[in-house]
Design a protein around this motif. Structure first.
Motif, PDB file in Angstrom:
ATOM      1  N   GLU A  16      21.826  -4.093  30.077  1.00  0.00           N
ATOM      2  CA  GLU A  16      22.660  -5.286  30.223  1.00  0.00           C
ATOM      3  C   GLU A  16      23.215  -5.734  28.878  1.00  0.00           C
ATOM      4  O   GLU A  16      24.406  -6.027  28.754  1.00  0.00           O
ATOM      5  CB  GLU A  16      21.871  -6.425  30.862  1.00  0.00           C
ATOM      6  CG  GLU A  16      22.709  -7.683  31.035  1.00  0.00           C
ATOM      7  CD  GLU A  16      21.952  -8.789  31.718  1.00  0.00           C
ATOM      8  OE1 GLU A  16      21.414  -9.665  30.997  1.00  0.00           O
ATOM      9  OE2 GLU A  16      21.898  -8.784  32.964  1.00  0.00           O
ATOM     10  N   ILE A  66      32.976  -3.675  41.095  1.00  0.00           N
ATOM     11  CA  ILE A  66      31.935  -4.660  40.787  1.00  0.00           C
ATOM     12  C   ILE A  66      32.308  -5.429  39.526  1.00  0.00           C
ATOM     13  O   ILE A  66      32.178  -6.653  39.466  1.00  0.00           O
ATOM     14  CB  ILE A  66      30.557  -3.983  40.643  1.00  0.00           C
ATOM     15  CG1 ILE A  66      30.095  -3.451  42.000  1.00  0.00           C
ATOM     16  CG2 ILE A  66      29.521  -4.963  40.071  1.00  0.00           C
ATOM     17  CD1 ILE A  66      28.822  -2.652  41.956  1.00  0.00           C
ATOM     18  N   LYS A  70      32.565  -9.262  40.380  1.00  0.00           N
ATOM     19  CA  LYS A  70      31.302  -9.953  40.119  1.00  0.00           C
ATOM     20  C   LYS A  70      31.146 -10.185  38.625  1.00  0.00           C
ATOM     21  O   LYS A  70      32.101 -10.089  37.874  1.00  0.00           O
ATOM     22  CB  LYS A  70      30.152  -9.143  40.700  1.00  0.00           C
ATOM     23  CG  LYS A  70      30.305  -8.971  42.213  1.00  0.00           C
ATOM     24  CD  LYS A  70      29.137  -8.342  42.854  1.00  0.00           C
ATOM     25  CE  LYS A  70      29.432  -8.212  44.343  1.00  0.00           C
ATOM     26  NZ  LYS A  70      28.283  -8.305  45.145  1.00  0.00           N
ATOM     27  N   GLU A  74      26.098  -8.162  36.669  1.00  0.00           N
ATOM     28  CA  GLU A  74      25.956  -7.420  37.924  1.00  0.00           C
ATOM     29  C   GLU A  74      26.509  -6.005  37.784  1.00  0.00           C
ATOM     30  O   GLU A  74      25.961  -5.059  38.359  1.00  0.00           O
ATOM     31  CB  GLU A  74      26.636  -8.166  39.063  1.00  0.00           C
ATOM     32  CG  GLU A  74      25.870  -9.414  39.470  1.00  0.00           C
ATOM     33  CD  GLU A  74      26.621 -10.256  40.477  1.00  0.00           C
ATOM     34  OE1 GLU A  74      26.244 -10.204  41.669  1.00  0.00           O
ATOM     35  OE2 GLU A  74      27.563 -10.955  40.069  1.00  0.00           O
ATOM     36  N   ASP A  78      24.346  -2.496  38.210  1.00  0.00           N
ATOM     37  CA  ASP A  78      24.781  -1.328  38.977  1.00  0.00           C
ATOM     38  C   ASP A  78      24.709  -0.063  38.124  1.00  0.00           C
ATOM     39  O   ASP A  78      24.336   1.002  38.617  1.00  0.00           O
ATOM     40  CB  ASP A  78      26.202  -1.539  39.505  1.00  0.00           C
ATOM     41  CG  ASP A  78      26.666  -0.367  40.345  1.00  0.00           C
ATOM     42  OD1 ASP A  78      26.113  -0.185  41.452  1.00  0.00           O
ATOM     43  OD2 ASP A  78      27.549   0.380  39.883  1.00  0.00           O
TER      44      ASP A  78
END
Length: 90
Positions: A16, A66, A70, A74, A78
């Motif tokens: 992330e 995505i 989003k 997120e 994924d």
């Protein structure tokens, strides 16, 4: 571009953090995991650049749908799911 150790590719926080960092770099704007790429001024060409960075680091494609619909976090989740899926199936 930040360097990841191979062990980091399975660490959700590292994945992330990397995706958010690269998003901020391509956007030339501060970004957080909660931000939406498009809301920060992102567009398809910048998404392609971000995807290139994700692919170079992790060997997987960023799901642009995505990313556009989003949050950046997120999209990073994924990426991690795809990495983990490939590891199990590989």
């Amino acid at each position: 571009m930040g360097q990841l150790r191979s062990a980091d590719i399975h660490d959700p926080a590292a994945v992330e953090s990397s995706v958010v960092e690269w998003a901020a770099e391509v956007l030339e704007e501060p970004a957080t995991a909660e931000d939406n790429f498009l809301d920060l001024g992102g567009h398809s060409l910048l998404a392609i650049e971000l995807n290139h960075r994700v692919n170079a680091a992790f060997g997987v494609e960023l799901d642009l749908q995505i990313l556009f619909e989003k949050s950046i976090g997120e999209a990073a989740a994924d990426v991690l799911a795809t990495i983990n899926s490939q590891t199990k199936n590989g």
